[in-house]
Design a protein around this motif. Structure first.
Motif, PDB file in Angstrom:
ATOM      1  N   ALA A  36       4.648   3.683  18.927  1.00 15.03           N
ATOM      2  CA  ALA A  36       5.774   2.979  18.301  1.00 15.03           C
ATOM      3  C   ALA A  36       5.281   1.750  17.530  1.00 15.03           C
ATOM      4  N   PHE A  37       4.327   1.033  18.117  1.00 13.67           N
ATOM      5  CA  PHE A  37       3.752  -0.137  17.435  1.00 13.67           C
ATOM      6  C   PHE A  37       3.078   0.292  16.140  1.00 13.67           C
ATOM      7  N   LEU A  38       2.268   1.354  16.210  1.00 18.97           N
ATOM      8  CA  LEU A  38       1.571   1.828  15.016  1.00 18.97           C
ATOM      9  C   LEU A  38       2.542   2.258  13.928  1.00 18.97           C
ATOM     10  N   GLN A  39       3.625   2.911  14.312  1.00 14.09           N
ATOM     11  CA  GLN A  39       4.618   3.339  13.328  1.00 14.09           C
ATOM     12  C   GLN A  39       5.308   2.147  12.686  1.00 14.09           C
ATOM     13  N   GLU A  40       5.606   1.126  13.486  1.00 14.54           N
ATOM     14  CA  GLU A  40       6.242  -0.065  12.939  1.00 14.54           C
ATOM     15  C   GLU A  40       5.306  -0.796  11.975  1.00 14.54           C
ATOM     16  N   LEU A  41       4.045  -0.890  12.339  1.00 14.39           N
ATOM     17  CA  LEU A  41       3.073  -1.531  11.462  1.00 14.39           C
ATOM     18  C   LEU A  41       2.870  -0.715  10.184  1.00 14.39           C
ATOM     19  N   ALA A  42       2.803   0.608  10.302  1.00 15.45           N
ATOM     20  CA  ALA A  42       2.664   1.478   9.125  1.00 15.45           C
ATOM     21  C   ALA A  42       3.861   1.320   8.195  1.00 15.45           C
ATOM     22  N   ILE A  45       3.333  -1.788   6.186  1.00 16.74           N
ATOM     23  CA  ILE A  45       2.296  -1.540   5.177  1.00 16.74           C
ATOM     24  C   ILE A  45       2.884  -0.776   3.997  1.00 16.74           C
ATOM     25  N   ASP A  46       3.687   0.249   4.288  1.00 18.03           N
ATOM     26  CA  ASP A  46       4.290   1.051   3.220  1.00 18.03           C
ATOM     27  C   ASP A  46       5.380   0.298   2.472  1.00 18.03           C
ATOM     28  N   SER A  47       6.276  -0.364   3.202  1.00 21.37           N
ATOM     29  CA  SER A  47       7.411  -1.022   2.547  1.00 21.37           C
ATOM     30  C   SER A  47       6.986  -2.201   1.676  1.00 21.37           C
ATOM     31  N   HIS A  48       5.864  -2.815   2.008  1.00 18.55           N
ATOM     32  CA  HIS A  48       5.364  -3.944   1.212  1.00 18.55           C
ATOM     33  C   HIS A  48       4.222  -3.521   0.285  1.00 18.55           C
ATOM     34  N   ASN A  49       3.947  -2.226   0.248  1.00 13.65           N
ATOM     35  CA  ASN A  49       2.932  -1.660  -0.646  1.00 13.65           C
ATOM     36  C   ASN A  49       1.592  -2.389  -0.522  1.00 13.65           C
ATOM     37  N   LEU A  50       1.151  -2.588   0.729  1.00 12.50           N
ATOM     38  CA  LEU A  50      -0.060  -3.363   0.976  1.00 12.50           C
ATOM     39  C   LEU A  50      -1.336  -2.650   0.528  1.00 12.50           C
ATOM     40  N   ARG A  51      -1.275  -1.349   0.321  1.00 13.45           N
ATOM     41  CA  ARG A  51      -2.472  -0.650  -0.176  1.00 13.45           C
ATOM     42  C   ARG A  51      -2.891  -1.194  -1.548  1.00 13.45           C
ATOM     43  N   LYS A  52      -1.933  -1.711  -2.311  1.00  9.74           N
ATOM     44  CA  LYS A  52      -2.259  -2.291  -3.615  1.00  9.74           C
ATOM     45  C   LYS A  52      -3.054  -3.588  -3.472  1.00  9.74           C
ATOM     46  N   TRP A  53      -3.030  -4.170  -2.290  1.00  8.45           N
ATOM     47  CA  TRP A  53      -3.769  -5.409  -2.077  1.00  8.45           C
ATOM     48  C   TRP A  53      -5.258  -5.169  -1.911  1.00  8.45           C
ATOM     49  N   ASP A  54      -5.664  -3.936  -1.652  1.00  8.01           N
ATOM     50  CA  ASP A  54      -7.074  -3.659  -1.386  1.00  8.01           C
ATOM     51  C   ASP A  54      -7.940  -4.203  -2.518  1.00  8.01           C
ATOM     52  N   GLY A  55      -8.929  -4.974  -2.156  1.00  4.47           N
ATOM     53  CA  GLY A  55      -9.839  -5.559  -3.139  1.00  4.47           C
ATOM     54  C   GLY A  55      -9.433  -6.944  -3.613  1.00  4.47           C
ATOM     55  N   ALA A  96       5.449 -10.233   3.085  1.00  9.76           N
ATOM     56  CA  ALA A  96       4.652  -9.286   3.872  1.00  9.76           C
ATOM     57  C   ALA A  96       4.069  -9.968   5.107  1.00  9.76           C
ATOM     58  N   ALA A  97       3.570 -11.195   4.963  1.00  9.42           N
ATOM     59  CA  ALA A  97       3.002 -11.925   6.102  1.00  9.42           C
ATOM     60  C   ALA A  97       4.062 -12.159   7.168  1.00  9.42           C
ATOM     61  N   GLU A  98       5.278 -12.489   6.753  1.00 14.15           N
ATOM     62  CA  GLU A  98       6.369 -12.674   7.712  1.00 14.15           C
ATOM     63  C   GLU A  98       6.686 -11.370   8.440  1.00 14.15           C
ATOM     64  N   ALA A  99       6.685 -10.257   7.713  1.00 14.08           N
ATOM     65  CA  ALA A  99       6.978  -8.955   8.323  1.00 14.08           C
ATOM     66  C   ALA A  99       5.884  -8.549   9.308  1.00 14.08           C
ATOM     67  N   ILE A 100       4.629  -8.776   8.946  1.00 12.14           N
ATOM     68  CA  ILE A 100       3.513  -8.460   9.852  1.00 12.14           C
ATOM     69  C   ILE A 100       3.603  -9.321  11.103  1.00 12.14           C
ATOM     70  N   GLU A 101       3.841 -10.608  10.913  1.00 14.72           N
ATOM     71  CA  GLU A 101       3.942 -11.504  12.058  1.00 14.72           C
ATOM     72  C   GLU A 101       5.099 -11.101  12.970  1.00 14.72           C
ATOM     73  N   ALA A 102       6.215 -10.674  12.406  1.00 16.60           N
ATOM     74  CA  ALA A 102       7.364 -10.247  13.207  1.00 16.60           C
ATOM     75  C   ALA A 102       7.010  -9.036  14.064  1.00 16.60           C
ATOM     76  N   VAL A 103       6.244  -8.098  13.507  1.00 12.43           N
ATOM     77  CA  VAL A 103       5.817  -6.922  14.277  1.00 12.43           C
ATOM     78  C   VAL A 103       4.979  -7.365  15.472  1.00 12.43           C
ATOM     79  N   PHE A 104       4.011  -8.233  15.227  1.00  9.00           N
ATOM     80  CA  PHE A 104       3.131  -8.683  16.306  1.00  9.00           C
ATOM     81  C   PHE A 104       3.866  -9.553  17.325  1.00  9.00           C
ATOM     82  N   LEU A 105       4.736 -10.442  16.862  1.00 15.02           N
ATOM     83  CA  LEU A 105       5.495 -11.264  17.801  1.00 15.02           C
ATOM     84  C   LEU A 105       6.379 -10.394  18.691  1.00 15.02           C
TER      85      LEU A 105
END
Length: 119
Positions: A36-42, A45-55, A96-105
């Protein structure tokens, strides 16, 4: 704020854990993870299009005092995302940082941990 979340697997048991550092130098947590954690984190990643951040690796050398970030994500298929910045951020960073932090919190609280920093 610095956000890091490497997923680690125990070679003997196969148990996966995640580490989260709030970036204040005081708190780093390591917890076993579930699907469930992995799905929420994924989803983040998808909703904020973080793959575009690579590099993304930028800095503002004129800024003498500020903050930065690093994001390292490794996918099971071997691909990943590595992005970092010092006083420079990719588009949509703060949301995106707020969303990631919310998942971890949420995950910390689900596991009975209340972060000391009052996040």
């Amino acid at each position: 704020m610095t956000v890091t979340e490497p997923l680690l697997a125990d070679r003997e048991t196969g148990e996966r854990t995640v580490e989260y550092d709030f970036g204040n130098g005081l708190e780093t947590y390591s917890l076993p993870i579930d699907e469930a954690f992995l799905q929420e984190l994924a989803a983040v990643i998808d909703s904020h299009n973080l793959r575009k951040w690579d590099g993304f690796q930028k800095s503002d050398p004129m800024m003498m005092d500020g903050d930065g970030f690093s994001l390292v994500v490794t996918f099971t298929e071997g691909a990943g995302i590595f992005a970092s910045g010092s006083n420079r951020y990719p588009e949509g960073y703060h949301e995106a940082a707020e969303a990631i932090e919310a998942v971890f919190l949420g995950y910390l609280k689900k596991n009975g941990i209340e972060p000391e920093g009052g996040f």
